[in-house]
Design an enzyme around this catalytic site. Structure first.
Site, short mmCIF file in Angstrom:
data_model
loop_
_atom_site.label_atom_id
_atom_site.label_comp_id
_atom_site.label_asym_id
_atom_site.label_seq_id
_atom_site.Cartn_x
_atom_site.Cartn_y
_atom_site.Cartn_z
CB CYS A 128 10.96 -31.10 -8.20
SG CYS A 128 10.51 -32.55 -7.22
CB THR B 175 32.27 -49.03 15.65
OG1 THR B 175 31.59 -49.77 14.62
CG2 THR B 175 33.75 -49.27 15.53
CB SER B 176 29.48 -53.75 17.01
OG SER B 176 28.85 -53.45 15.76
CG ASP C 66 24.74 -38.76 16.15
OD1 ASP C 66 24.94 -39.66 16.99
OD2 ASP C 66 25.66 -38.09 15.64
CG HIS D 60 27.10 -45.19 7.38
ND1 HIS D 60 27.26 -45.96 8.51
CD2 HIS D 60 27.90 -45.75 6.43
CE1 HIS D 60 28.11 -46.95 8.25
NE2 HIS D 60 28.52 -46.84 7.00
C1 BV8 Z 1 28.26 -51.08 0.78
C2 BV8 Z 1 22.82 -45.47 8.09
C3 BV8 Z 1 28.62 -51.73 -1.47
C4 BV8 Z 1 21.37 -45.78 8.14
C5 BV8 Z 1 24.04 -47.57 8.34
C6 BV8 Z 1 31.87 -56.28 2.73
C7 BV8 Z 1 32.23 -55.16 1.97
C8 BV8 Z 1 31.28 -54.23 1.58
C9 BV8 Z 1 29.93 -54.39 1.97
C10 BV8 Z 1 29.58 -55.48 2.73
C11 BV8 Z 1 30.54 -56.42 3.11
N1 BV8 Z 1 29.91 -57.37 3.84
C12 BV8 Z 1 28.61 -57.05 3.95
C13 BV8 Z 1 28.37 -55.93 3.27
C14 BV8 Z 1 27.06 -55.30 3.13
C15 BV8 Z 1 26.74 -54.30 4.25
C16 BV8 Z 1 27.14 -54.77 5.62
O1 BV8 Z 1 28.18 -54.38 6.13
N2 BV8 Z 1 26.29 -55.59 6.22
C17 BV8 Z 1 26.55 -56.04 7.58
C18 BV8 Z 1 25.22 -56.14 8.34
C19 BV8 Z 1 27.28 -57.37 7.49
N3 BV8 Z 1 27.35 -53.02 3.97
C20 BV8 Z 1 26.68 -52.17 3.18
O2 BV8 Z 1 25.65 -52.45 2.62
C21 BV8 Z 1 27.31 -50.80 2.96
N4 BV8 Z 1 27.32 -50.55 1.56
O3 BV8 Z 1 29.24 -51.60 1.19
O4 BV8 Z 1 27.94 -50.93 -0.54
C22 BV8 Z 1 28.13 -51.27 -2.77
C23 BV8 Z 1 29.03 -50.78 -3.71
C24 BV8 Z 1 28.56 -50.38 -4.95
C25 BV8 Z 1 27.19 -50.40 -5.23
C26 BV8 Z 1 26.28 -50.85 -4.26
C27 BV8 Z 1 26.74 -51.30 -3.03
C28 BV8 Z 1 26.46 -49.71 3.58
C29 BV8 Z 1 26.45 -49.84 5.07
C30 BV8 Z 1 25.77 -48.59 5.71
C31 BV8 Z 1 24.49 -48.99 6.40
N5 BV8 Z 1 23.93 -47.82 7.07
N6 BV8 Z 1 23.53 -46.45 8.90
C32 BV8 Z 1 20.79 -45.49 9.49
O5 BV8 Z 1 21.53 -45.20 10.46
O6 BV8 Z 1 19.54 -45.54 9.58
S1 BV8 Z 1 24.89 -48.65 9.30
C33 BV8 Z 1 24.55 -48.47 10.95
O7 BV8 Z 1 25.39 -49.42 11.60
C34 BV8 Z 1 24.93 -47.14 11.57
O8 BV8 Z 1 25.56 -46.22 10.72
C35 BV8 Z 1 25.91 -47.59 12.67
O9 BV8 Z 1 26.80 -46.61 13.02
C36 BV8 Z 1 26.54 -48.70 11.95
C37 BV8 Z 1 27.52 -49.61 12.59
O10 BV8 Z 1 27.06 -49.95 13.85
P1 BV8 Z 1 27.91 -49.40 15.09
O11 BV8 Z 1 28.14 -47.95 14.90
O12 BV8 Z 1 29.11 -50.23 15.25
O13 BV8 Z 1 26.88 -49.58 16.24
P2 BV8 Z 1 26.62 -50.90 17.10
O14 BV8 Z 1 25.37 -50.67 17.88
O15 BV8 Z 1 26.75 -52.09 16.21
O16 BV8 Z 1 27.87 -50.96 18.11
C38 BV8 Z 1 28.01 -49.96 19.10
C39 BV8 Z 1 29.30 -50.28 19.82
O17 BV8 Z 1 29.54 -49.27 20.78
C40 BV8 Z 1 29.26 -51.61 20.57
O18 BV8 Z 1 30.46 -52.33 20.30
C41 BV8 Z 1 29.21 -51.18 22.04
O19 BV8 Z 1 29.92 -52.09 22.86
C42 BV8 Z 1 29.93 -49.86 22.00
N7 BV8 Z 1 29.55 -48.91 23.04
C43 BV8 Z 1 28.32 -48.71 23.60
N8 BV8 Z 1 28.39 -47.69 24.48
C44 BV8 Z 1 29.66 -47.23 24.47
C45 BV8 Z 1 30.41 -48.00 23.56
N9 BV8 Z 1 31.72 -47.80 23.33
C46 BV8 Z 1 32.31 -46.79 24.01
N10 BV8 Z 1 31.67 -46.00 24.89
C47 BV8 Z 1 30.34 -46.20 25.15
N11 BV8 Z 1 29.72 -45.40 26.05
#
Ligand code: BV8
Length: 258
Positions: free
Chosen positions: A165, A204-205, A120, A135
């Protein structure tokens, strides 16, 4: 107690690291990815305008299903609709006290390296200099042909052509699931993780990698992990300081003690 301990740890840390997730922007009114008001569920109601076929398609998908190269390949219009909706939503909101507090903490702790999973742009908007946007940024586009990257705050669709382009279509300049993070950013973060003695993880979760692995690495090296979250994401470990609070409340309190 935990607020004081967190401030003390950060003041003493030689190589601190800050990592934020969607939760730090929740108090700005931006839905998180996995919360009950989830980014995805909001989108379905708002963006489809009730058109059943779209809603039905979306009902079977989650953010993880839309933020992928495959989804964009399959239905670029649907993916752009999702991003255009998020861009409109974010443009109506603004950084909250949590963003300003981490900016002020970074001014007090010049060696604090700051990284965010969020797209954002709110950390930069709040004045946090040099924040690593792991990201990408939702307000930038990348050309599928010439790779030109530029700020683009308007509505985009698959027919929008690159102004550099004037030939190819555009994609959001964000990192999708299955895509590698920017090498320079990863290198900077991994270099810091080799020496990091304290990480503060906010909103972050811990469900997306590689970001989810950072705190694990700091623990492995017996560093401190400070976590600020409204929910309990996992059982806190011995060295952890776990602050169950809103980021917009906890971070200003920590800042005041540094
Ligand atoms: C990659 C951009 C490798 C797009 C996003 C192990 C190692 C490496 C990779 C993996 C692995 N295991 C799995 C993977 C693959 C994958 C992955 O992690 N999958 C998950 C689903 C298991 N990872 C990837 O693919 C990554 N790439 O590793 O590449 C590679 C290497 C070489 C060649 C090719 C590939 C890329 C991951 C990036 C994905 N893109 N965003 C978009 O936004 O449209 S991720 C997306 O999720 C956002 O960026 C977001 O920020 C992110 C994480 O979520 P959170 O920020 O934690 O948000 P969430 O809602 O989950 O949680 C919010 C938290 O806040 C909660 O806990 C809540 O309680 C809390 N909260 C709420 N309100 C408050 C609060 N806390 C405090 N105060 C409040 N007021």
């Amino acid at each position: 107690m935990s607020i004081e301990k967190a401030a003390q740890i950060l003041k003493r840390a030689r190589y601190p690291l800050f990592l934020s997730g969607a939760g730090i922007s929740a108090e700005s009114g931006i839905p998180t990815f996995r919360g009950k008001e989830g980014l995805w569920r909001e989108h379905r109601a708002e963006a489809t305008g009730g058109r059943e076929s779209r809603a039905a398609t979306m009902a079977s998908m989650r953010a993880e299903d839309l933020a992928t190269p495959e989804a964009f390949q399959r239905d670029p219009a649907l993916v752009w609709q999702w991003y255009n909706w998020r861009k409109r939503l974010i443009s109506e909101k603004k950084p909250n006290p949590a963003h300003f507090a981490i900016r002020d903490i970074a001014h007090k702790l010049p060696n604090l390296l700051c990284a965010t999973q969020n797209v954002d742009g709110f950390h930069a908007l709040a004045g946090l200099e040099g924040v690593l946007e792991m990201h990408g940024n939702i307000f930038r586009t990348r050309c599928l042909g010439c790779s030109d990257v530029r700020e683009n705050r308007g509505e985009i669709d698959p027919e929008t052509l690159c102004v550099a382009c004037n030939q190819a279509a555009l994609r959001p300049d964000v990192v999708w699931f299955g895509e590698a993070l920017p090498q320079n950013i990863l290198h900077t973060i991994y270099e810091r993780l080799h020496v990091c003695d304290a990480i503060i993880v906010v909103g972050t979760s811990g469900s997306v990698y590689p970001a989810a692995g950072f705190a694990v690495e700091v623990r492995r090296r017996e560093g401190y992990v400070i976590e600020i979250n409204i929910d309990e994401t996992h059982r806190p470990y011995a060295n952890d300081v776990y602050i169950r609070a809103k980021a917009g409340e906890a971070l200003p309190q920590i800042c005041a003690l540094i």
